[in-house]
Design an enzyme around this catalytic site. Structure first.
Site, PDB file in Angstrom:
ATOM      1  N   HIS A 111       0.450  -1.267  -0.108  1.00 10.32           N
ATOM      2  CA  HIS A 111      -0.176  -0.355   0.239  1.00 10.32           C
ATOM      3  C   HIS A 111       0.842   0.779  -0.163  1.00 10.32           C
ATOM      4  O   HIS A 111       0.589   2.102  -0.468  1.00 10.32           O
ATOM      5  CB  HIS A 111      -0.922  -0.269   1.156  1.00 10.32           C
ATOM      6  CG  HIS A 111      -0.541  -0.032   2.416  1.00 10.32           C
ATOM      7  ND1 HIS A 111      -0.349  -0.273   3.062  1.00 10.32           N
ATOM      8  CD2 HIS A 111       0.050   1.183   3.152  1.00 10.32           C
ATOM      9  CE1 HIS A 111       0.302  -0.152   4.820  1.00 10.32           C
ATOM     10  NE2 HIS A 111       0.051   1.071   4.155  1.00 10.32           N
ATOM     11  N   ASP A 141      -0.260  -7.529   1.236  1.00  7.13           N
ATOM     12  CA  ASP A 141       0.645  -6.371   1.406  1.00  7.13           C
ATOM     13  C   ASP A 141       1.733  -5.959   1.387  1.00  7.13           C
ATOM     14  O   ASP A 141       2.348  -5.142   2.422  1.00  7.13           O
ATOM     15  CB  ASP A 141       0.190  -5.229   2.446  1.00  7.13           C
ATOM     16  CG  ASP A 141      -0.119  -4.040   2.548  1.00  7.13           C
ATOM     17  OD1 ASP A 141      -0.123  -3.813   2.240  1.00  7.13           O
ATOM     18  OD2 ASP A 141      -0.193  -2.678   3.673  1.00  7.13           O
ATOM     19  N   SER A 215       4.629   2.326   8.105  1.00 10.12           N
ATOM     20  CA  SER A 215       4.117   1.107   6.722  1.00 10.12           C
ATOM     21  C   SER A 215       5.431   0.644   6.008  1.00 10.12           C
ATOM     22  O   SER A 215       6.073   1.509   5.428  1.00 10.12           O
ATOM     23  CB  SER A 215       3.549   1.625   6.020  1.00 10.12           C
ATOM     24  OG  SER A 215       2.166   1.945   6.025  1.00 10.12           O
ATOM     25  N   LEU A 270      -8.628 -24.120  -5.100  1.00  6.72           N
ATOM     26  CA  LEU A 270      -9.058 -25.251  -5.135  1.00  6.72           C
ATOM     27  C   LEU A 270     -10.280 -25.268  -5.688  1.00  6.72           C
ATOM     28  O   LEU A 270     -10.941 -26.452  -6.775  1.00  6.72           O
ATOM     29  CB  LEU A 270      -9.466 -25.784  -3.763  1.00  6.72           C
ATOM     30  CG  LEU A 270     -10.340 -26.831  -3.534  1.00  6.72           C
ATOM     31  CD1 LEU A 270      -8.912 -28.300  -3.975  1.00  6.72           C
ATOM     32  CD2 LEU A 270     -10.622 -26.942  -1.984  1.00  6.72           C
ATOM     33  N   GLY A 271     -11.308 -23.963  -5.676  1.00  4.25           N
ATOM     34  CA  GLY A 271     -12.434 -23.701  -6.568  1.00  4.25           C
ATOM     35  C   GLY A 271     -13.290 -24.149  -5.348  1.00  4.25           C
ATOM     36  O   GLY A 271     -14.490 -24.802  -6.607  1.00  4.25           O
TER      37      GLY A 271
END
Length: 367
Positions: A111, A141, A215, A270-271
């Site tokens: 970010h 992130d 950050s 995996l779905g």
């Protein structure tokens, strides 16, 4: 909502999140407060901590400031109202980072550099360099930058975040509010914390003061190893209230290696759509507490469909990972190399069933 989870970048980029190897030291030595304080440790690691300035892309007239992709709608609306509108100069943001290789590879938060037109990195000795974004992974992130200093740079090493416990001392170095070279210390307040910021939440919580601009900065153990990347705070007013969060180094190392390879992260797929087990179902099944992941839907022609998973199945383990909550399955699947086979144990209509599934490749967002 009195407490906000914020990324720790300044307002222009505010968003939802705000020595030898430790294994060779006895715990009582590695985790004790350094004799005489943190001065020697700070001197040793500070040259590897950098300060990042970002010029974001110019905003069109009437547009809100940039917010990272994948932010939950409610929080996107809340923070979007606080972002500067268009018809102004491109926003500037500050963050932190740290050098991990002598040739200038740097780790920071995704970010911090999201929407960047240009990125500059300032070293602790005052030298400044233009940086290239090698790759960025909003889901965790984490981003990797690269600078060319023309000489070898002082790099720091990752430690084992899994070895850290609540109560262990930690130290953060960063660039809060643009005040470079700021050091704070504290303890680990909790581990494996889920703050609902994304599918791979597994944060280290600390009471070391973390603020906007921290950050991407490192969280150190007392051996001078990075055991986390400072990322988020909980704060009603934007300042530290003693609840900060860092992405654990064990996860960061894998993401950095993947980004360094080709600028992107490859994850397993995996779905299935999943939901938690209800307390009522857990009681009927004789469990002390809900566990597993209940399959709500199976995507057509997905790895799950090909392996025979069905709606209503309760996934109890994936490979060697027991599934106690949803994020256990999300992380285990994502960390599995595509085309690799994994054994899935599930409960189907009261009976245990074991299936072999060949994991696919998760498509990038927007693909």
């Amino acid at each position: 909502m009195t407490n906000l989870i914020q990324k720790t970048a300044p307002l222009a980029l505010v968003a939802v999140l705000a020595a030898g190897p430790m294994a060779m030291l006895a715990p009582s030595v590695a985790l004790a407060v350094p004799a005489g304080g943190y001065g020697d440790l700070v001197e040793a690691v500070s040259p590897s901590v950098v300060y990042i300035e970002v010029i974001a892309k110019a905003r069109p007239a009437g547009a809100q400031g940039a917010l990272p992709e994948g932010m939950p709608d409610a929080l996107r609306k809340r923070f979007g109202e606080q972002m500067p509108k268009g018809n102004g100069p491109a926003p500037t943001g500050l963050g932190s980072g740290f050098i991990i290789s002598a040739d200038g590879k740097i780790v920071t938060n995704a970010h911090v550099v999201d929407g960047a037109e240009s990125v500059k990195v300032k070293l602790s000795d005052g030298r400044s360099f233009d940086a290239v974004v090698v790759g960025s992974d909003p889901s965790t992130d984490i981003a990797v930058l690269k600078i060319d200093a023309g000489v070898d740079l002082p790099a720091i090493n990752f430690g084992a975040s899994q070895a850290m416990r609540a109560g262990d001392e930690v130290m953060a170095v960063g660039n809060p509010f643009g005040l470079g070279g700021t050091v704070t210390s504290g303890i680990i307040s909790a581990t494996s914390r889920n703050i609902n910021s994304g599918p791979f939440d597994d944060f280290i919580q600390t009471d070391a003061a973390i603020n906007r601009g921290n950050s991407g900065g490192p969280l150190f153990n007392n051996a001078g190893e990075v055991i986390g990347v400072n990322t988020a705070i909980i704060s009603p007013g934007g300042g530290s209230v003693g609840i900060g969060f860092a992405v654990p180094s064990d996860l960061v190392k894998n993401i950095v290696a993947d980004l360094s390879d080709d600028g992107s992260v490859t994850r397993g797929w995996l779905g299935v759509s999943i939901r938690p087990m209800s307390a009522e179902v857990a009681q009927v099944l004789g469990y002390d507490a809900p566990k597993g992941a209940v399959v709500e839907a199976v995507s057509t022609d997905s790895p799950a469909a090909k392996a025979g998973l069905q709606k209503g199945d309760i996934i109890l383990s994936f490979g060697s990972t027991p599934i106690d909550e949803l994020r256990d399955l999300t992380r285990a699947v994502a960390q599995t190399t595509p085309e690799q086979s994994a054994e899935v144990t599930l409960l189907r209509k009261g009976a245990d069933v074991t299936l072999d599934v060949t994991i696919g490749t998760l498509a990038p967002k927007g693909a």
